[in-house]
Design a protein around this motif. Structure first.
Motif, mmCIF file in Angstrom:
data_model
loop_
_atom_site.group_PDB
_atom_site.id
_atom_site.type_symbol
_atom_site.label_atom_id
_atom_site.label_comp_id
_atom_site.label_asym_id
_atom_site.label_seq_id
_atom_site.Cartn_x
_atom_site.Cartn_y
_atom_site.Cartn_z
ATOM 1 N N VAL A 24 0.409 -1.631 -0.396
ATOM 2 C CA VAL A 24 0.081 -0.217 0.411
ATOM 3 C C VAL A 24 0.977 0.856 0.281
ATOM 4 O O VAL A 24 1.929 1.575 0.735
ATOM 5 C CB VAL A 24 -1.220 -0.202 1.070
ATOM 6 C CG1 VAL A 24 -1.679 1.529 1.213
ATOM 7 C CG2 VAL A 24 -2.228 -1.037 1.044
ATOM 8 N N ARG A 25 1.209 2.028 -0.885
ATOM 9 C CA ARG A 25 1.133 3.873 -1.092
ATOM 10 C C ARG A 25 0.501 4.701 -0.475
ATOM 11 O O ARG A 25 -0.712 5.021 -0.974
ATOM 12 C CB ARG A 25 1.947 3.429 -2.623
ATOM 13 C CG ARG A 25 2.462 5.226 -2.250
ATOM 14 C CD ARG A 25 2.886 5.438 -4.101
ATOM 15 N NE ARG A 25 3.090 6.781 -3.970
ATOM 16 C CZ ARG A 25 1.700 8.020 -4.356
ATOM 17 N NH1 ARG A 25 1.338 7.292 -5.776
ATOM 18 N NH2 ARG A 25 2.137 8.712 -4.840
ATOM 19 N N THR A 26 0.800 5.325 0.472
ATOM 20 C CA THR A 26 -0.128 6.568 0.977
ATOM 21 C C THR A 26 1.320 8.156 0.586
ATOM 22 O O THR A 26 2.079 7.740 0.811
ATOM 23 C CB THR A 26 -0.036 6.919 2.839
ATOM 24 O OG1 THR A 26 0.950 6.329 2.986
ATOM 25 C CG2 THR A 26 -0.889 5.093 3.007
ATOM 26 N N GLU A 34 -8.706 8.821 -0.450
ATOM 27 C CA GLU A 34 -8.126 9.816 -2.125
ATOM 28 C C GLU A 34 -6.310 9.736 -1.634
ATOM 29 O O GLU A 34 -5.822 10.292 -2.620
ATOM 30 C CB GLU A 34 -8.194 11.269 -1.663
ATOM 31 C CG GLU A 34 -9.591 11.316 -1.752
ATOM 32 C CD GLU A 34 -10.460 12.901 -1.614
ATOM 33 O OE1 GLU A 34 -9.449 12.919 -0.192
ATOM 34 O OE2 GLU A 34 -11.412 13.267 -1.646
ATOM 35 N N HIS A 35 -5.582 9.076 -1.016
ATOM 36 C CA HIS A 35 -4.801 9.304 -0.363
ATOM 37 C C HIS A 35 -3.858 7.850 -0.282
ATOM 38 O O HIS A 35 -2.744 8.306 -0.492
ATOM 39 C CB HIS A 35 -4.002 9.746 0.953
ATOM 40 C CG HIS A 35 -4.014 8.934 2.215
ATOM 41 N ND1 HIS A 35 -5.115 8.381 2.889
ATOM 42 C CD2 HIS A 35 -3.313 8.912 2.824
ATOM 43 C CE1 HIS A 35 -4.590 8.092 3.771
ATOM 44 N NE2 HIS A 35 -2.914 7.653 4.263
ATOM 45 N N ALA A 36 -3.872 6.673 -0.929
ATOM 46 C CA ALA A 36 -3.642 5.370 -0.477
ATOM 47 C C ALA A 36 -4.489 4.809 -1.706
ATOM 48 O O ALA A 36 -5.354 4.923 -2.614
ATOM 49 C CB ALA A 36 -3.907 4.677 0.275
ATOM 50 N N CYS A 37 -2.831 3.777 -1.972
ATOM 51 C CA CYS A 37 -3.650 2.719 -3.477
ATOM 52 C C CYS A 37 -2.795 1.485 -3.205
ATOM 53 O O CYS A 37 -2.033 1.005 -2.739
ATOM 54 C CB CYS A 37 -3.046 3.420 -4.335
ATOM 55 S SG CYS A 37 -0.905 4.071 -4.545
ATOM 56 N N GLY A 80 -4.982 4.722 8.567
ATOM 57 C CA GLY A 80 -5.573 5.254 9.851
ATOM 58 C C GLY A 80 -3.786 6.483 9.238
ATOM 59 O O GLY A 80 -3.631 7.729 10.133
ATOM 60 N N SER A 81 -2.827 6.226 8.704
ATOM 61 C CA SER A 81 -1.581 6.684 8.944
ATOM 62 C C SER A 81 -1.725 8.110 7.653
ATOM 63 O O SER A 81 -2.956 8.000 6.858
ATOM 64 C CB SER A 81 -0.369 6.126 7.860
ATOM 65 O OG SER A 81 0.938 6.449 7.741
ATOM 66 N N ILE A 86 5.277 3.384 1.967
ATOM 67 C CA ILE A 86 4.677 2.232 1.370
ATOM 68 C C ILE A 86 5.014 1.034 2.437
ATOM 69 O O ILE A 86 6.476 1.186 2.759
ATOM 70 C CB ILE A 86 5.908 2.207 -0.326
ATOM 71 C CG1 ILE A 86 5.976 3.151 -0.897
ATOM 72 C CG2 ILE A 86 5.489 0.074 0.012
ATOM 73 C CD1 ILE A 86 6.136 2.565 -3.108
ATOM 74 N N VAL A 87 4.263 0.267 2.817
ATOM 75 C CA VAL A 87 3.963 -0.419 3.717
ATOM 76 C C VAL A 87 3.489 -1.853 2.694
ATOM 77 O O VAL A 87 3.027 -2.223 1.984
ATOM 78 C CB VAL A 87 2.655 -0.524 4.261
ATOM 79 C CG1 VAL A 87 2.589 -1.527 5.742
ATOM 80 C CG2 VAL A 87 3.708 1.215 5.193
#
Length: 99
Positions: A24-26, A34-37, A80-81, A86-87
Motif C-alpha cells: 500500500v502506498r500512502t 484519496e491518499h492511498a492505493c 489511518g496513517s 509504502i508498506v
C-alpha cells in the motif's frame, strides 16, 4: 459544472494473476480513500495500481485476505496513517526463497 470521469477499468483476475507482492502506498494529504492505493506486483515485474477509492477494491480486498500470511493489521495501520510511505502487506513466500 465539471463531471467526474468514470474510473479506469481494472480486471481483478489480471491484476491478481501471478501475484508476487502486495503493498500500500500512502501520501500525506487527503482522506484515506484519496491518499492511498494498492500496489500489486507480479512475478514478471509488472505492477498494477489500484486506488482505494476504485469500485473494485472491495472485491480485491476479499481476494487479498485469502493470501496466506496477508497482513491485515498492517493494512489497518496504514489506512489511518497520514505519512507518505509504502508498506508491504504480503510477499509470495516461494519467491523469497529464490531471491
Amino acid at each position: 459544472m465539471p463531471r467526474p470521469e468514470p474510473p479506469t477499468a481494472i480486471d481483478i483476475d489480471e491484476a491478481c494473476f501471478d501475484l508476487a507482492e502486495v503493498a500500500v502506498r500512502t501520501c500525506s494529504d487527503g482522506s484515506w480513500q484519496e491518499h492511498a492505493c494498492f500496489l500489486l506486483g507480479s512475478a514478471s515485474g509488472r505492477w498494477q495500481v489500484v486506488p482505494f477509492s476504485h469500485p473494485v477494491v472491495c472485491e480485491l480486498l476479499g481476494r487479498l485476505r485469502e493470501l496466506p500470511g496477508f497482513d491485515d493489521n498492517a493494512l489497518l495501520d496504514v489506512i489511518g496513517s497520514k505519512q507518505a510511505e509504502i508498506v508491504v502487506l504480503w510477499r509470495d513466500p516461494s519467491l523469497a526463497k529464490v531471491r
